[in-house]
Design a protein around this motif. Structure first.
Motif, short mmCIF file in Angstrom:
data_model
loop_
_atom_site.label_atom_id
_atom_site.label_comp_id
_atom_site.label_asym_id
_atom_site.label_seq_id
_atom_site.Cartn_x
_atom_site.Cartn_y
_atom_site.Cartn_z
N HIS A 95 -11.12 -51.97 27.37
CA HIS A 95 -11.44 -51.64 28.76
C HIS A 95 -12.79 -50.95 28.84
N TYR A 96 -13.01 -50.00 27.94
CA TYR A 96 -14.28 -49.26 27.93
C TYR A 96 -15.45 -50.23 27.74
N SER B 169 -15.53 -53.55 28.16
CA SER B 169 -15.75 -54.58 29.18
C SER B 169 -16.27 -53.96 30.48
N ARG B 170 -15.68 -52.86 30.93
CA ARG B 170 -16.23 -52.22 32.14
C ARG B 170 -17.60 -51.62 31.82
N GLU C 273 -21.09 -53.45 32.22
CA GLU C 273 -21.82 -53.51 33.49
C GLU C 273 -22.52 -52.19 33.79
N LEU C 274 -22.10 -51.11 33.11
CA LEU C 274 -22.56 -49.78 33.51
C LEU C 274 -23.57 -49.17 32.55
N ALA D 29 -20.14 -46.37 40.88
CA ALA D 29 -20.26 -46.97 39.54
C ALA D 29 -20.65 -45.91 38.51
N THR E 250 -17.64 -43.97 37.67
CA THR E 250 -16.77 -44.75 36.77
C THR E 250 -17.26 -44.63 35.33
N LEU F 217 -15.06 -43.24 32.23
CA LEU F 217 -14.78 -44.02 31.02
C LEU F 217 -15.06 -43.19 29.76
N THR G 217 -9.95 -46.39 36.59
CA THR G 217 -11.15 -47.21 36.50
C THR G 217 -10.79 -48.69 36.33
N GLY G 218 -9.56 -49.06 36.71
CA GLY G 218 -9.22 -50.47 36.79
C GLY G 218 -8.44 -51.06 35.63
N MET G 219 -7.98 -50.23 34.69
CA MET G 219 -7.19 -50.76 33.57
C MET G 219 -5.72 -50.83 34.00
#
Ligand SMILES: [Zn+2]
Length: 756
Positions: A362-363, A365-366, A369-370, A407, A410, A414, A457-459
Motif C-alpha cells: 500500500h505504501y 503503490s500510493r 504518486e506522492l 495528498a 496522505t 503513510l 489512506t485507502g487500504m
C-alpha cells in the motif's frame, strides 16, 4: 609493561511502551508506585549510573561519577526519545559521557542501536535499510557526530545486515563468541573452525562482504559477561574489580578484555551495581593493576584486525537455535513454567509479517504518486523523526511537486503508518513466555494503529488477515484465551479515533482544573498530537452541568487537522467517567467516557491526583503558616497537644514551616513533630520536597550556604532526612573543589578536602 586494555559495554534498552496515537507512555500498574517501567528503571539504573556514588569508610561521598564517561554504551533510540523528554538531567549526562570520552580517547563511548530493536535477519531489505538509517540519524541528532559502531538487537546477524551496515559507514559491531563460524589470518585462506572455547576474543576480526566491503566484529568475553549478568559478581565492588584485574593480569599486553551485558544489570537487576561498577572504573582510572580503560572505536583504530572471521548466518546472543526465539517454539525462554509453550510465537510473527507485507504494498503503490522515490523517502524519514531535517525541507526534497494539501497529508500519514508497522517488530514481543504479556499486546497495538492509518489512506481493512493468523495462537493462561480473545478484549479496545481523543482531552482539562471559560480555549499536548479545545457554552454548578464547543486535533508530523464540534453533560455528582461526550454537528455521536482503557484512565487519575494534591498542599501551607504560631507550649502534666490527631493531619506542612524557617518553635512543638513523624505516611513526600528546595538553593548563582545549613539543621532537629541526591548532584557539577563552598560540601555529605 603495557597496560591491559579493558572495555565494559552496556546495552541499554526498553521495550517500546508508547501508545501509538498519543506517542507517549501511559501508566503500567506493575511498575507502581512508579508510573511505568521506563520511569522505574531510570530511577534504579540509568540515573544512578549517571551519578554513581563512591563512598569513604565513613559513608561520605568521595566522588560522584558519570559512568557513561568510562564505559562503552548504546541506548535504544526509543528509550532516549523518552529520556530526553522525561529525565533530561540523566539524558544530559549520557550525552556528556560521550563528549568527554571523545575528548579523552579521540573516539566517543556511544554507539548506535537498530532503531526499533527488530531481529534484523528476519526483516526485509527495505526494513533493514530503514532501521539502520533511522538509527544513524537518531544518533547523529543526539550525539552530534556520526556513529562508528552499531549494536544489533539481540546481536542477531546475517551477512546482508553486516553489508548494509558497512554501506552506511558503520565500522564495527559486537557479537557473542559462539556466533563466529570460522577464522583465518588476513593474508591466507587457512580457515579453521571457530568455537566459543577456541576463539581468541582479544582482537577484532574483519568480516569480508560483497564488492570489497568489510566490517570489523568484536566478540565479547562470554564467561565474564555471564558472571556479571547472572552470577552476582556485582555484589561487591572489590570482587568485581578483583575478577577484572586477574583476567587482565593473565593477558596483559595481549589485546582487549571486553565484556558486554544489558546496562540495566547495574542498579536494576543488581541494586547498587552502579557503585560496584564505579569502584572498578575508579581503580582502572587510577592505573591499579596496569589496566587502562578504552572503548571499541579507539581500540580498533590502534589495533586494526589481523584476522578474518565468518559468522554463523541468522545467529544471535540469546537463542542457541539462531533466531528461532523470535518466530518459533524453540525452547528458549526467560523462565520455564511447567506445561507452558511458546507455540504462539509463529502465528504472531506470521500475522504481523502478513500485515506488514500488505502495508508495504500500500505504501509503495500510493507512495508512487506522492513521493519522488517512495523507498528513499521511507529510508530518509528517520531524519525527520530525529529532527535532523525539518518536515518542510523533507517535503521539498522528497514529495512530488504540485500535490494538493490532502495528498501531502496522505504522504505524511503513510510514513506514520510505516513507523508503527516497523515498531510492531520490536524483538521483545517474542522474547518472553506468553502471548498475553504486555509486549506482544503492544506489538499488536502498533499493528492496529498502522492498519488504521492504512485504512484512512485507502487500504482495505487488514483485521481479518491478522486474525486468520492470530486464531492459531493462544495464551498459556486459559483465562486469557486465544489470539482472538486477546485481540478483542485487550487490543481492539485501545483503538482511538479523533472523537475518543477529544473526549480524553476534555476529561484531562477537567481533571487539571483547566477547562476554559466560555469564549476561551485551552490545549492538551501529547508528543503524538495536540488537541485545541474551544468552549462556547458552559452552564450549571461547578462540578457538573452543560458544556459545548469546538475542537481541533493536530497530529505530529502530519499536515491536516481533524476538527469537530462537541458537547458534554457532566452528570449530577460530577463523575467525569460516567457521562457521555457528544461529538459531531448536532451531537451526532455519543462517546461514553467509560470506554477509556485502564492505562489512560490511570493517566487521568494521575493528572487529577497531582493537581488535587498540589492544591491541598498550597492550602495547608497557607493555613499552617499562620496556625503553627498557635502550637502553645504544654502546661503542668500535659504530654501531648490538645486535639493532637488534628494537628497530626497537618504534620508535613507544620514540619515544612519549621524546616524552612517560617516559624520559631517551642521544645514541645519539635518533640511533637519528631514523635508524630516516625512513621508518618507523608514522610517521603516531605523528604522529597525539602530535598528539591535544597537543590533549588544550589541552582542559584551564589547559593546561600547559611540558609542551606539552617534548613538541614532544622530538618535534623525533627528527625527528617531530606532526599539530598539532586542537591549533591548539582553541588558536584557546580562547586566541587570550591574552597568557599567547603562547609556546604560537608553539610551535604561529601568527604573533607574534596578535590576539584
Ligand atoms: Zn532458541
Amino acid at each position: 609493561m603495557t597496560a591491559h586494555k579493558l572495555c565494559i559495554h552496556g546495552h541499554f534498552y526498553q521495550p517500546p511502551r508508547e501508545d501509538p496515537w498519543m506517542d507517549t507512555i501511559f501508566p503500567e500498574g506493575s511498575a507502581a508506585p512508579a508510573t511505568h517501567w521506563n520511569e522505574r528503571i531510570c530511577a534504579e539504573s540509568y540515573a544512578p549510573l549517571a551519578w554513581a556514588r563512591r563512598l569513604d569508610g565513613q559513608g561520605d561521598i568521595i566522588e560522584i561519577m558519570n559512568c557513561y564517561e568510562f564505559i562503552s554504551f548504546n541506548f535504544g533510540p526509543t528509550l532516549l526519545t523518552w529520556m530526553e523528554r522525561q529525565a533530561p538531567d540523566v539524558y544530559a549526562r549520557v550525552l556528556e559521557g560521550d563528549r568527554k570520552s571523545m575528548q579523552r580517547l579521540g573516539h566517543g563511548n556511544a554507539i548506535a542501536q537498530i532503531y526499533h530493536h527488530v531481529i534484523m535477519p528476519l526483516a526485509t531489505d527495505l526494513e533493514k535499510r530503514a532501521e539502520i538509517a533511522w538509527a544513524l540519524a537518531d544518533f547523529e541528532a543526539r550525539f552530534g557526530r556520526r556513529a562508528e559502531g552499531m549494536w544489533l538487537s539481540e546481536a542477531a546477524v546475517d551477512t546482508r545486515t553486516l553489508d548494509l551496515l558497512a554501506q552506511a559507514g558503520v565500522r564495527f559491531t559486537i557479537l557473542a563468541p559462539r556466533q563466529a563460524r570460522e577464522v583465518a589470518p588476513l593474508d591466507s585462506d587457512d580457515w579453521s573452525p571457530a568455537s566459543e572455547a577456541s576463539l581468541d576474543i582479544r582482537e577484532p576480526y574483519l568480516v569480508e562482504l560483497p564488492e570489497g566491503r568489510s566490517i570489523s566484529v568484536y566478540f565479547y568475553n562470554g564467561p565474564l559477561s555471564q558472571a556479571v549478568a547472572f552470577e552476582g559478581l556485582l555484589r561487591h565492588g572489590d570482587m568485581f574489580w578483583g575478577r577484572l584485574a586477574s583476567l587482565a593480569a593473565q593477558g596483559a599486553g595481549q589485546g582487549l578484555l571486553a565484556l558486554a551485558t544489558d546496562g540495566e544489570t547495574y542498579g536494576h537487576h543488581f541494586k547498587f551495581g552502579e557503585m560496584a561498577l564505579a569502584f572498578a572504573l575508579s581503580q582502572a582510572r587510577a592505573g591499579v593493576g596496569e589496566v587502562a580503560l578504552t572503548n571499541y572505536a579507539t581500540y580498533l583504530e590502534q589495533h586494526p584486525p589481523k584476522r578474518r572471521a565468518r559468522i554463523h548466518e541468522n545467529s544471535s546472543w540469546s537463542c542457541v537455535h539462531g533466531v528461532e526465539r523470535w518466530r518459533a517454539d524453540c525452547g528458549c525462554c526467560a523462565e520455564h513454567r511447567p506445561g507452558w509453550n511458546q507455540r504462539w510465537r509463529g502465528p504472531l510473527r506470521d500475522g504481523l509479517t502478513a500485515v506488514k507485507a500488505r502495508v508495504d504494498q500500500h505504501y509503495l503503490s500510493r507512495g508512487a504518486e506522492l513521493f519522488i522515490d517512495a523507498q528513499d523517502a521511507l529510508v530518509h524519514y528517520g531524519r525527520v523523526l530525529s529532527g535532523l531535517e525539518t518536515p518542510d525541507s523533507f517535503a521539498h526534497a522528497r514529495l512530488r511537486p504540485g500535490l494538493t494539501a490532502a495528498a501531502r497529508d496522505t504522504a505524511w500519514k503513510l510514513l506514520t503508518m510505516e513507523k508503527w508497522a516497523l515498531s510492531s517488530f520490536a524483538s521483545c514481543a517474542w522474547f518472553f513466555d506468553d502471548l498475553g504479556r504486555i509486549e506482544p499486546l503492544n506489538a499488536l497495538t502498533f499493528a492496529l494503529r498502522a492498519m488504521q492509518l492504512g485504512a484512512r489512506t485507502g487500504m482495505e481493512d487488514l483485521e481479518p488477515l491478522l486474525l486468520s493468523h492470530l486464531g492459531q495462537a493462544a495464551s498459556n493462561d486459559p483465562s486469557l484465551g486465544g489470539g482472538h480473545d486477546l485481540w478483542n478484549h485487550e487490543v481492539r479496545p485501545r483503538r482511538e479515533s479523533p472523537e475518543t481523543i477529544l473526549a480524553q482531552a476534555l476529561i484531562q482539562l477537567w481533571a487539571e482544573g483547566d477547562l476554559p471559560e466560555p469564549g476561551g480555549a485551552s490545549s492538551v499536548h501529547w508528543p503524538g498530537l495536540s488537541v485545541r479545545i474551544e468552549m462556547t457554552e458552559a452552564g450549571g454548578p461547578a462540578g457538573d452541568g452543560h458544556r459545548a464547543g469546538r475542537a481541533s486535533i493536530l497530529w505530529a508530523r502530519e499536515s491536516a487537522s481533524d476538527d469537530c464540534a462537541w458537547s458534554w453533560e457532566l452528570p449530577q455528582g460530577g463523575d467525569p467517567l460516567a457521562g457521555c461526550i457528544r461529538v459531531g454537528e448536532g451531537g451526532a455521536k455519543c462517546i461514553p467516557a467509560a470506554y477509556i482503557p485502564w492505562s489512560k484512565r490511570q493517566a487521568l487519575a494521575l493528572a487529577w491526583v497531582r493537581h488535587a494534591e498540589a492544591e491541598q498542599w498550597r492550602l495547608q501551607l497557607t493555613e499552617t503558616r499562620l496556625g503553627s504560631h498557635l502550637f502553645l507550649p504544654y502546661r503542668e502534666a500535659q504530654t501531648t497537644q490538645t486535639a493532637a490527631e488534628r494537628w497530626d493531619r497537618m504534620w508535613s506542612a507544620l514540619c515544612w514551616q519549621w524546616i524552612m524557617g517560617e516559624v520559631s518553635a517551642s521544645r514541645d512543638f519539635l518533640a511533637f513533630l519528631t514523635g508524630r513523624g516516625k512513621e508518618h505516611p507523608e514522610r517521603e513526600l516531605l523528604t522529597g520536597r525539602v530535598g528539591l528546595a535544597v537543590a533549588g538553593l544550589l541552582e542559584q548563582e551564589r547559593p546561600d550556604c547559611h540558609r542551606l545549613r539552617q534548613i538541614l539543621e532544622r530538618a535534623a532537629a525533627v528527625n527528617v532526612a531530606p532526599d539530598l541526591r539532586a542537591a549533591q548532584n548539582t553541588f558536584w557539577v557546580r562547586f566541587r573543589g570550591d574552597a568557599a563552598m567547603d562547609e556546604a560540601a560537608r553539610t551535604l555529605g561529601f568527604t573533607a578536602g574534596l578535590l576539584p
